[in-house]
Scaffold this active site. Structure first.
Site, PDB file in Angstrom:
ATOM      1  N   CYS A 110       0.852  -1.059  -0.095  1.00 52.62           N
ATOM      2  CA  CYS A 110      -0.187  -0.102   0.075  1.00 52.62           C
ATOM      3  C   CYS A 110       1.318   1.015   0.232  1.00 52.62           C
ATOM      4  CB  CYS A 110      -0.839  -0.375   1.530  1.00 52.62           C
ATOM      5  SG  CYS A 110      -0.244  -0.167   3.030  1.00 52.62           S
ATOM      6  N   ARG A 115      -2.291  -0.627   5.535  1.00 55.41           N
ATOM      7  CA  ARG A 115      -3.744  -1.106   4.960  1.00 55.41           C
ATOM      8  C   ARG A 115      -2.952  -2.363   4.109  1.00 55.41           C
ATOM      9  NH1 ARG A 115      -5.275   4.068   1.139  1.00 55.41           N
ATOM     10  NH2 ARG A 115      -2.687   3.910   1.082  1.00 55.41           N
TER      11      ARG A 115
END
Length: 154
Positions: A110, A115
């Site tokens: 990410c 994430r």
């Protein structure tokens, strides 16, 4: 007056290198020198290079875009309306639609690795795929000199 906590009894294990991908691993994939699937879990606008980072987040990379060959499956697609993970069958369909079926090793990334760790969990622990997380993610890759970048917004 503050009390001093009692000494604990914990044992720290060595880091598990099988969980982590490095810059050299993703560059090898981008240059088609390895058989690894890359999953960029950022938003479509981050992936395309239209924006550097989510609204309100200061980006530290000097370039926008994505790693060549990476499939874009935003992390939120794995989550149901109530915030729980979708079913295993639903997850398999979502990732398979992007060419991620567990037939080869996978690296998630990410912006800074937080994430993508969510997607790592879905792919590794729920689907049982061979997955590593690139915690350097776009911040490291987007600042690296000489690596290939795809920017669809140019």
């Amino acid at each position: 007056m503050t009390k001093t906590p009692a000494a604990g009894n914990i044992k720290i294990s060595a880091a598990n290198p099988a969980l982590r991908a490095r810059l050299s691993d993703v560059v090898a994939s981008a240059e088609k020198k390895s058989n690894v699937a890359l999953v960029d879990i950022r938003s479509a606008d981050e992936y395309s290079g239209k924006i550097f980072a989510p609204a309100g987040v200061q980006e530290l990379a000097i370039r926008a875009g994505h790693i060549p060959g990476a499939a874009n499956v935003p992390w939120g697609q794995a989550v149901a309306a109530d915030g729980t993970f979708k079913s295993v069958d639903e997850l398999k369909k979502i990732y398979a639609a992007a060419g991620i079926d567990g037939s080869k090793p996978i690296i998630t990334y990410c912006r800074i690795g937080e994430r993508s760790s969510h997607t790592w969990f879905a792919l590794k622990k729920l689907l049982g795929y061979d997955v590593r997380n690139y915690d350097g993610s776009w911040t490291e890759y987007g600042n690296a000199v000489g690596v290939p970048v795809v920017n669809l917004a140019l």
